[in-house]
Write an enzyme that holds these catalytic residues in place. Sequence first.
Site, PDB file in Angstrom:
ATOM      1  N   LYS A  20      16.841 -11.327 -29.179  1.00 49.48           N
ATOM      2  CA  LYS A  20      15.831 -10.786 -30.074  1.00 49.48           C
ATOM      3  C   LYS A  20      15.055 -11.654 -30.381  1.00 49.48           C
ATOM      4  O   LYS A  20      13.915 -11.546 -30.582  1.00 49.48           O
ATOM      5  CB  LYS A  20      16.437  -9.699 -31.047  1.00 49.48           C
ATOM      6  CG  LYS A  20      17.245  -8.596 -30.505  1.00 49.48           C
ATOM      7  CD  LYS A  20      17.616  -7.598 -31.621  1.00 49.48           C
ATOM      8  CE  LYS A  20      18.564  -8.277 -32.677  1.00 49.48           C
ATOM      9  NZ  LYS A  20      19.986  -8.630 -31.749  1.00 49.48           N
ATOM     10  N   ARG A  94      18.517  -0.557 -37.884  1.00 46.70           N
ATOM     11  CA  ARG A  94      19.750  -0.482 -36.989  1.00 46.70           C
ATOM     12  C   ARG A  94      20.576   0.838 -37.393  1.00 46.70           C
ATOM     13  O   ARG A  94      21.465   0.958 -36.824  1.00 46.70           O
ATOM     14  CB  ARG A  94      20.592  -1.533 -37.550  1.00 46.70           C
ATOM     15  CG  ARG A  94      20.356  -2.844 -36.997  1.00 46.70           C
ATOM     16  CD  ARG A  94      21.269  -3.998 -37.667  1.00 46.70           C
ATOM     17  NE  ARG A  94      21.745  -4.717 -37.041  1.00 46.70           N
ATOM     18  CZ  ARG A  94      21.147  -6.073 -36.722  1.00 46.70           C
ATOM     19  NH1 ARG A  94      20.306  -6.514 -37.296  1.00 46.70           N
ATOM     20  NH2 ARG A  94      22.174  -6.825 -36.103  1.00 46.70           N
ATOM     21  N   ARG A 128      25.653 -21.089 -29.335  1.00 48.88           N
ATOM     22  CA  ARG A 128      24.614 -21.030 -30.095  1.00 48.88           C
ATOM     23  C   ARG A 128      24.608 -21.968 -31.220  1.00 48.88           C
ATOM     24  O   ARG A 128      25.690 -22.069 -31.996  1.00 48.88           O
ATOM     25  CB  ARG A 128      24.335 -19.451 -30.616  1.00 48.88           C
ATOM     26  CG  ARG A 128      23.537 -19.567 -31.763  1.00 48.88           C
ATOM     27  CD  ARG A 128      22.861 -18.121 -32.163  1.00 48.88           C
ATOM     28  NE  ARG A 128      23.833 -16.958 -32.177  1.00 48.88           N
ATOM     29  CZ  ARG A 128      23.205 -15.565 -32.215  1.00 48.88           C
ATOM     30  NH1 ARG A 128      22.104 -15.491 -32.125  1.00 48.88           N
ATOM     31  NH2 ARG A 128      24.085 -14.851 -32.424  1.00 48.88           N
ATOM     32  N   ARG A 161      27.021 -19.956 -36.776  1.00 46.35           N
ATOM     33  CA  ARG A 161      26.841 -18.768 -37.601  1.00 46.35           C
ATOM     34  C   ARG A 161      28.431 -18.328 -37.773  1.00 46.35           C
ATOM     35  O   ARG A 161      29.057 -18.233 -36.514  1.00 46.35           O
ATOM     36  CB  ARG A 161      26.193 -17.767 -36.769  1.00 46.35           C
ATOM     37  CG  ARG A 161      24.649 -17.686 -37.209  1.00 46.35           C
ATOM     38  CD  ARG A 161      23.892 -16.833 -36.267  1.00 46.35           C
ATOM     39  NE  ARG A 161      24.272 -15.456 -36.521  1.00 46.35           N
ATOM     40  CZ  ARG A 161      23.390 -14.466 -36.006  1.00 46.35           C
ATOM     41  NH1 ARG A 161      22.372 -14.728 -35.607  1.00 46.35           N
ATOM     42  NH2 ARG A 161      23.941 -13.128 -36.172  1.00 46.35           N
ATOM     43  N   ARG A 172      30.610  -6.815 -34.395  1.00 47.52           N
ATOM     44  CA  ARG A 172      29.080  -6.547 -34.261  1.00 47.52           C
ATOM     45  C   ARG A 172      28.682  -5.574 -32.867  1.00 47.52           C
ATOM     46  O   ARG A 172      27.910  -4.896 -33.150  1.00 47.52           O
ATOM     47  CB  ARG A 172      28.460  -8.016 -34.161  1.00 47.52           C
ATOM     48  CG  ARG A 172      28.474  -8.668 -35.501  1.00 47.52           C
ATOM     49  CD  ARG A 172      28.342 -10.160 -35.415  1.00 47.52           C
ATOM     50  NE  ARG A 172      26.979 -10.617 -35.047  1.00 47.52           N
ATOM     51  CZ  ARG A 172      26.444 -11.492 -34.378  1.00 47.52           C
ATOM     52  NH1 ARG A 172      27.393 -12.392 -34.004  1.00 47.52           N
ATOM     53  NH2 ARG A 172      25.394 -11.564 -33.786  1.00 47.52           N
TER      54      ARG A 172
HETATM   55  P1  G5P Z   1      21.121 -10.402 -36.810  1.00 48.79           P
HETATM   56  O1  G5P Z   1      20.980 -11.722 -37.280  1.00 48.79           O
HETATM   57  O2  G5P Z   1      20.009  -9.520 -36.568  1.00 48.79           O
HETATM   58  P2  G5P Z   1      22.275  -9.559 -34.261  1.00 48.79           P
HETATM   59  O3  G5P Z   1      23.681  -9.782 -34.277  1.00 48.79           O
HETATM   60  O4  G5P Z   1      21.625  -8.504 -34.266  1.00 48.79           O
HETATM   61  O5  G5P Z   1      22.007 -10.588 -35.543  1.00 48.79           O
HETATM   62  P3  G5P Z   1      21.727 -12.326 -32.985  1.00 48.79           P
HETATM   63  O6  G5P Z   1      23.030 -12.521 -33.141  1.00 48.79           O
HETATM   64  O7  G5P Z   1      20.538 -12.855 -34.055  1.00 48.79           O
HETATM   65  O8  G5P Z   1      21.640 -10.698 -33.264  1.00 48.79           O
HETATM   66  P4  G5P Z   1      19.454 -12.218 -30.854  1.00 48.79           P
HETATM   67  O9  G5P Z   1      18.570 -12.561 -31.954  1.00 48.79           O
HETATM   68  O10 G5P Z   1      19.430 -10.901 -30.192  1.00 48.79           O
HETATM   69  O11 G5P Z   1      21.039 -12.304 -31.541  1.00 48.79           O
HETATM   70  O12 G5P Z   1      19.528 -13.166 -29.767  1.00 48.79           O
HETATM   71  P5  G5P Z   1      19.013 -14.786 -30.139  1.00 48.79           P
HETATM   72  O13 G5P Z   1      19.319 -15.468 -31.081  1.00 48.79           O
HETATM   73  O14 G5P Z   1      17.575 -14.710 -29.410  1.00 48.79           O
HETATM   74  O15 G5P Z   1      19.904 -15.279 -28.608  1.00 48.79           O
HETATM   75  C1  G5P Z   1      21.351 -15.338 -28.647  1.00 48.79           C
HETATM   76  C2  G5P Z   1      21.558 -16.716 -28.103  1.00 48.79           C
HETATM   77  O16 G5P Z   1      21.402 -16.958 -26.659  1.00 48.79           O
HETATM   78  C3  G5P Z   1      20.927 -17.969 -28.831  1.00 48.79           C
HETATM   79  O17 G5P Z   1      21.339 -19.304 -28.783  1.00 48.79           O
HETATM   80  C4  G5P Z   1      19.792 -18.214 -27.611  1.00 48.79           C
HETATM   81  O18 G5P Z   1      19.166 -19.467 -27.771  1.00 48.79           O
HETATM   82  C5  G5P Z   1      20.361 -17.962 -26.318  1.00 48.79           C
HETATM   83  N1  G5P Z   1      19.729 -17.299 -25.229  1.00 48.79           N
HETATM   84  C6  G5P Z   1      18.601 -16.366 -25.379  1.00 48.79           C
HETATM   85  N2  G5P Z   1      18.344 -16.010 -24.117  1.00 48.79           N
HETATM   86  C7  G5P Z   1      19.157 -16.812 -23.187  1.00 48.79           C
HETATM   87  C8  G5P Z   1      19.216 -16.776 -21.988  1.00 48.79           C
HETATM   88  O19 G5P Z   1      18.553 -16.436 -20.793  1.00 48.79           O
HETATM   89  N3  G5P Z   1      20.218 -17.506 -21.596  1.00 48.79           N
HETATM   90  C9  G5P Z   1      21.132 -18.246 -22.213  1.00 48.79           C
HETATM   91  N4  G5P Z   1      21.939 -19.116 -21.613  1.00 48.79           N
HETATM   92  N5  G5P Z   1      20.913 -18.374 -23.347  1.00 48.79           N
HETATM   93  C10 G5P Z   1      19.867 -17.714 -24.075  1.00 48.79           C
HETATM   94  O20 G5P Z   1      22.117  -9.642 -37.977  1.00 48.79           O
HETATM   95  C11 G5P Z   1      23.185 -10.403 -38.502  1.00 48.79           C
HETATM   96  C12 G5P Z   1      23.765  -9.554 -39.439  1.00 48.79           C
HETATM   97  O21 G5P Z   1      22.800  -9.296 -40.603  1.00 48.79           O
HETATM   98  C13 G5P Z   1      23.005  -8.000 -41.337  1.00 48.79           C
HETATM   99  C14 G5P Z   1      24.307  -7.447 -40.524  1.00 48.79           C
HETATM  100  O22 G5P Z   1      25.563  -7.825 -41.373  1.00 48.79           O
HETATM  101  C15 G5P Z   1      24.308  -8.489 -39.061  1.00 48.79           C
HETATM  102  O23 G5P Z   1      25.541  -8.239 -38.638  1.00 48.79           O
HETATM  103  N6  G5P Z   1      21.905  -7.207 -41.077  1.00 48.79           N
HETATM  104  C16 G5P Z   1      21.535  -6.089 -41.057  1.00 48.79           C
HETATM  105  N7  G5P Z   1      22.582  -4.805 -41.546  1.00 48.79           N
HETATM  106  C17 G5P Z   1      22.061  -3.748 -41.946  1.00 48.79           C
HETATM  107  N8  G5P Z   1      21.071  -3.349 -41.309  1.00 48.79           N
HETATM  108  C18 G5P Z   1      20.146  -4.165 -41.052  1.00 48.79           C
HETATM  109  N9  G5P Z   1      18.827  -3.719 -40.528  1.00 48.79           N
HETATM  110  C19 G5P Z   1      20.460  -5.535 -40.858  1.00 48.79           C
HETATM  111  N10 G5P Z   1      19.889  -6.568 -40.366  1.00 48.79           N
HETATM  112  C20 G5P Z   1      20.638  -7.739 -40.420  1.00 48.79           C
HETATM  113 MG    MG Z   2      18.659 -12.903 -34.043  1.00 53.13          MG
END
Ligand code: G5P
Ligand code: MG
Length: 216
Positions: A20, A94, A128, A161, A172
């Site tokens: 995302k 979410r 990451r 993280r 998660r």
């Molecule tokens: P977050 O921060 O929203 P998540 O768990 O939803 O956390 P996250 O982990 O941030 O999502 P993402 O943004 O979907 O993941 O993914 P990203 O960071 O872009 O990519 C993941 C990794 O893979 C990165 O290192 C990237 O460089 C790499 N990557 C991407 N594409 C590729 C690819 O094609 N190949 C490879 N090899 N690598 C790749 O939420 C965190 C916490 O905040 C709270 C909750 O406690 C939650 O757990 N929270 C909320 N709680 C309630 N309601 C809400 N609305 C909330 N929002 C946040």
């Molecule tokens: Mg993210």
Amino acid sequence: AAQAQAAFRAVILGAPGSGKGTVSNRIAKLFGVCHISTGDRLRYHIAKQTDLGKQVKEYLDSGKLVPDDAMMKFVSQEIKLSKGQNWLLDGFPRTVPQAEMLDSVHPPSLVINLTVPDAVILERVKNRWIHVPSGRVYNIGFSDPKVPGKDDVTGEPLTKRRDDQPEIVQRRLHEYEEKTRPVIDYYDERGLLKDFAGVSTDELWPQIQKCLHALI
Ligand code: G5P
Ligand code: MG
């Protein structure tokens, strides 16, 4: 075109690590929309030890969702701050109550859903590294920092993280299935959902771009 652009209000959904943040950054760069990542903003508050940061730290550290009340208050403020700008919400809503709240403030015009297999996600989060002040994200072998362990722009150290530890990633993913899956159905029923499935962001990106060009 300026008129159409002024109406761009989008949400990006997807499991933890589905890309995302990565996709949102590309959209923000290409289309100049304001990227609001609730996770990034909350991590910033935690790092700065603000009242909100203190209130939510336990939830983020343990991989649980922050309660709806606190999230809704926070996001409505963030939306107000981005006044008039186009936005892309990453990580919100979410839960179904969050989606209903968003509809009452500002219904999104598009919902992008990323579907990536769990096995791919588990591999990704291991590699990451993040820069908390800016929200910049790196991945070893995919988007390496220019200097290992350092942020490209500021040169400051990168960190892991806390919630990227394997057992917390599992929690998660579980939270996602239980509480966020219904949000996908919620938007699908309203005809707003665009689903993109694959194993790499580079593979999904041309399809997402095409979809956005058709809308913007
Ligand atoms: P977050 O921060 O929203 P998540 O768990 O939803 O956390 P996250 O982990 O941030 O999502 P993402 O943004 O979907 O993941 O993914 P990203 O960071 O872009 O990519 C993941 C990794 O893979 C990165 O290192 C990237 O460089 C790499 N990557 C991407 N594409 C590729 C690819 O094609 N190949 C490879 N090899 N690598 C790749 O939420 C965190 C916490 O905040 C709270 C909750 O406690 C939650 O757990 N929270 C909320 N709680 C309630 N309601 C809400 N609305 C909330 N929002 C946040
Ligand atoms: Mg993210």
